[in-house]
Scaffold this motif. Structure first.
Motif, PDB file in Angstrom:
ATOM      1  N   ARG A  44       0.815  -1.216   0.000  1.00 45.86           N
ATOM      2  CA  ARG A  44       0.000   0.000   0.000  1.00 45.86           C
ATOM      3  C   ARG A  44       0.855   1.275   0.000  1.00 45.86           C
ATOM      4  NH1 ARG A  44      -5.259  -1.224   0.899  1.00 45.86           N
ATOM      5  NH2 ARG A  44      -5.751   0.961   1.365  1.00 45.86           N
ATOM      6  N   ILE A  45       2.154   1.103   0.277  1.00 49.31           N
ATOM      7  CA  ILE A  45       3.098   2.231   0.262  1.00 49.31           C
ATOM      8  C   ILE A  45       4.316   1.823  -0.550  1.00 49.31           C
ATOM      9  CG2 ILE A  45       4.524   3.804   1.637  1.00 49.31           C
ATOM     10  CD1 ILE A  45       2.730   3.219   4.018  1.00 49.31           C
TER      11      ILE A  45
ATOM     12  N   ILE B 224      11.783   6.722   4.251  1.00 52.80           N
ATOM     13  CA  ILE B 224      10.766   7.582   3.638  1.00 52.80           C
ATOM     14  C   ILE B 224       9.387   6.951   3.771  1.00 52.80           C
ATOM     15  CG2 ILE B 224       9.978   8.580   1.452  1.00 52.80           C
ATOM     16  CD1 ILE B 224      13.038   8.687   0.701  1.00 52.80           C
ATOM     17  N   ALA B 225       9.317   5.637   3.566  1.00 53.76           N
ATOM     18  CA  ALA B 225       8.038   4.931   3.699  1.00 53.76           C
ATOM     19  C   ALA B 225       7.506   5.005   5.133  1.00 53.76           C
ATOM     20  CB  ALA B 225       8.197   3.477   3.262  1.00 53.76           C
ATOM     21  N   ALA B 226       8.432   5.013   6.103  1.00 55.20           N
ATOM     22  CA  ALA B 226       8.039   4.995   7.511  1.00 55.20           C
ATOM     23  C   ALA B 226       7.654   6.366   8.044  1.00 55.20           C
ATOM     24  CB  ALA B 226       9.188   4.426   8.359  1.00 55.20           C
ATOM     25  N   CYS B 227       8.091   7.426   7.368  1.00 50.32           N
ATOM     26  CA  CYS B 227       7.862   8.788   7.866  1.00 50.32           C
ATOM     27  C   CYS B 227       6.680   9.422   7.138  1.00 50.32           C
ATOM     28  CB  CYS B 227       9.119   9.630   7.686  1.00 50.32           C
ATOM     29  SG  CYS B 227      10.512   9.046   8.672  1.00 50.32           S
ATOM     30  N   GLN B 228       5.564   9.439   7.786  1.00 45.94           N
ATOM     31  CA  GLN B 228       4.315   9.879   7.168  1.00 45.94           C
ATOM     32  C   GLN B 228       4.369  11.335   6.699  1.00 45.94           C
ATOM     33  OE1 GLN B 228       0.938   9.316   9.712  1.00 45.94           O
ATOM     34  NE2 GLN B 228      -0.512  10.237   8.294  1.00 45.94           N
ATOM     35  N   ASN B 229       5.026  12.200   7.459  1.00 42.46           N
ATOM     36  CA  ASN B 229       5.002  13.633   7.158  1.00 42.46           C
ATOM     37  C   ASN B 229       6.111  14.103   6.223  1.00 42.46           C
ATOM     38  OD1 ASN B 229       2.750  14.151   8.853  1.00 42.46           O
ATOM     39  ND2 ASN B 229       4.089  14.085  10.641  1.00 42.46           N
TER      40      ASN B 229
ATOM     41  N   GLU C  19       9.779  17.993  10.761  1.00 40.61           N
ATOM     42  CA  GLU C  19       8.972  16.787  10.556  1.00 40.61           C
ATOM     43  C   GLU C  19       8.775  16.491   9.074  1.00 40.61           C
ATOM     44  OE1 GLU C  19       5.359  17.604  12.579  1.00 40.61           O
ATOM     45  OE2 GLU C  19       6.125  17.071  14.572  1.00 40.61           O
ATOM     46  N   MET C  20       8.831  17.534   8.248  1.00 42.80           N
ATOM     47  CA  MET C  20       8.613  17.380   6.812  1.00 42.80           C
ATOM     48  C   MET C  20       9.912  17.123   6.048  1.00 42.80           C
ATOM     49  SD  MET C  20       6.001  20.606   6.580  1.00 42.80           S
ATOM     50  CE  MET C  20       5.637  20.471   4.836  1.00 42.80           C
ATOM     51  N   SER C  21      11.044  17.239   6.733  1.00 42.75           N
ATOM     52  CA  SER C  21      12.362  17.139   6.100  1.00 42.75           C
ATOM     53  C   SER C  21      13.020  15.791   6.357  1.00 42.75           C
ATOM     54  CB  SER C  21      13.263  18.261   6.639  1.00 42.75           C
ATOM     55  OG  SER C  21      14.625  17.977   6.417  1.00 42.75           O
TER      56      SER C  21
ATOM     57  N   MET D  66      16.182  14.853   5.895  1.00 43.40           N
ATOM     58  CA  MET D  66      17.511  14.951   6.486  1.00 43.40           C
ATOM     59  C   MET D  66      17.462  15.155   7.996  1.00 43.40           C
ATOM     60  SD  MET D  66      19.524  14.456   3.970  1.00 43.40           S
ATOM     61  CE  MET D  66      21.162  15.150   4.105  1.00 43.40           C
ATOM     62  N   ASN D  67      16.356  15.657   8.518  1.00 41.35           N
ATOM     63  CA  ASN D  67      16.232  15.913   9.948  1.00 41.35           C
ATOM     64  C   ASN D  67      15.646  14.745  10.733  1.00 41.35           C
ATOM     65  OD1 ASN D  67      15.780  18.983   8.736  1.00 41.35           O
ATOM     66  ND2 ASN D  67      16.960  18.907  10.613  1.00 41.35           N
ATOM     67  N   GLN D  68      15.241  13.691  10.027  1.00 43.54           N
ATOM     68  CA  GLN D  68      14.614  12.551  10.713  1.00 43.54           C
ATOM     69  C   GLN D  68      15.639  11.716  11.473  1.00 43.54           C
ATOM     70  OE1 GLN D  68      11.172  12.295  10.649  1.00 43.54           O
ATOM     71  NE2 GLN D  68      11.541  14.263   9.647  1.00 43.54           N
ATOM     72  N   ALA D  69      15.217  11.188  12.610  1.00 43.01           N
ATOM     73  CA  ALA D  69      16.034  10.201  13.322  1.00 43.01           C
ATOM     74  C   ALA D  69      16.011   8.904  12.515  1.00 43.01           C
ATOM     75  CB  ALA D  69      15.492   9.977  14.723  1.00 43.01           C
ATOM     76  N   PHE D  70      17.156   8.305  12.310  1.00 42.24           N
ATOM     77  CA  PHE D  70      17.261   7.070  11.532  1.00 42.24           C
ATOM     78  C   PHE D  70      16.507   5.946  12.245  1.00 42.24           C
ATOM     79  CE2 PHE D  70      20.350   3.528  10.089  1.00 42.24           C
ATOM     80  CZ  PHE D  70      19.524   3.182   9.033  1.00 42.24           C
ATOM     81  N   ILE D  71      15.591   5.300  11.549  1.00 38.70           N
ATOM     82  CA  ILE D  71      14.727   4.296  12.196  1.00 38.70           C
ATOM     83  C   ILE D  71      15.514   3.111  12.772  1.00 38.70           C
ATOM     84  CG2 ILE D  71      12.583   4.825  10.985  1.00 38.70           C
ATOM     85  CD1 ILE D  71      13.237   2.661   8.967  1.00 38.70           C
ATOM     86  N   LYS D  72      16.680   2.810  12.210  1.00 43.32           N
ATOM     87  CA  LYS D  72      17.481   1.689  12.709  1.00 43.32           C
ATOM     88  C   LYS D  72      18.455   2.110  13.809  1.00 43.32           C
ATOM     89  CE  LYS D  72      17.334  -1.257   8.604  1.00 43.32           C
ATOM     90  NZ  LYS D  72      18.150  -2.005   7.596  1.00 43.32           N
TER      91      LYS D  72
END
Length: 204
Positions: free
Chosen positions: A72-73, A103-108, A157-159, A161-167
């Protein structure tokens, strides 16, 4: 007395860090053969030089895809480096896959960095924050500080590069890319990405 380092240890360290043979040998000698300390030393040196490499042209690379469970994503991402040699490296390909999953995991997430967010959208978000009831009676200076803080949080939240790495939530995606620049010795950049959500273009 200089610690004697075996060729196998030098090769192992090179495979783990991507650093030159002489740099690996020197790091192992300085750490008296301790592999973990040698890796940390080389990565610190590499991260320091990553910013210098970030201006170099990166025209090679790969386009990676990721389809989330349930189909679905979906995500397509173009990740670039300087040479076809690095583009074929397993570490580079794993990075591309990890980024697509992120990217798939970050909704915003819709933009690569906060600098890419259009001014119209930033202005709209500012108006939304300004209209919120919980700041109506705040003094003007306090109100401005609250809006600024909320807006910065929203834009991050929209960027990507600013996301915490999920792993590894201790580092951001920007840190992750810099680590791979240090590891692989070339500039690495994300040129573009696109997320696909099933049915998002259809009216319901």
């Amino acid at each position: 007395m200089t610690t004697q380092i075996s060729a196998n240890n030098v090769k192992e360290l090179r495979n783990k860090t991507g650093a030159g043979m002489m740099d690996c040998k020197k790091a192992l000698q300085e750490s008296e053969g301790n592999m973990e300390i040698a890796i940390e030393t080389l990565r610190k040196k590499g991260l320091a030089s990553a910013d210098k490499k970030s201006t170099r042209i990166a025209a090679e690379g790969i386009i990676e895809s990721y389809i989330h469970i349930g189909s679905r994503i979906g995500v397509l991402i173009e990740l670039n480096c300087e040479t076809d040699f690095v583009a074929r490296r397993i570490e580079f390909r794993k990075l591309a896959k990890d980024l697509a999953m992120q990217i798939a995991a970050c909704q915003n997430v819709s933009y690569l960095s906060t600098a890419d967010i259009p001014k119209e959208l930033i202005d709209r978000e500012s108006r939304i924050e300004l209209a919120k009831e919980d700041i109506f009676n705040k003094p003007s200076k306090i109100k401005d500080q609250i809006i600024k803080g909320r807006l910065e949080k929203r834009l991050k939240e929209m960027s990507l590069m600013n996301q915490a790495f999920i792993k590894n939530p201790d580092i951001t995606i920007e840190d992750l890319i810099k680590q791979h620049i240090a590891l692989l010795g070339e500039n690495i950049k994300i040129s573009r990405f696109q997320k696909f959500l099933l049915g998002e273009m259809m009216e319901k």
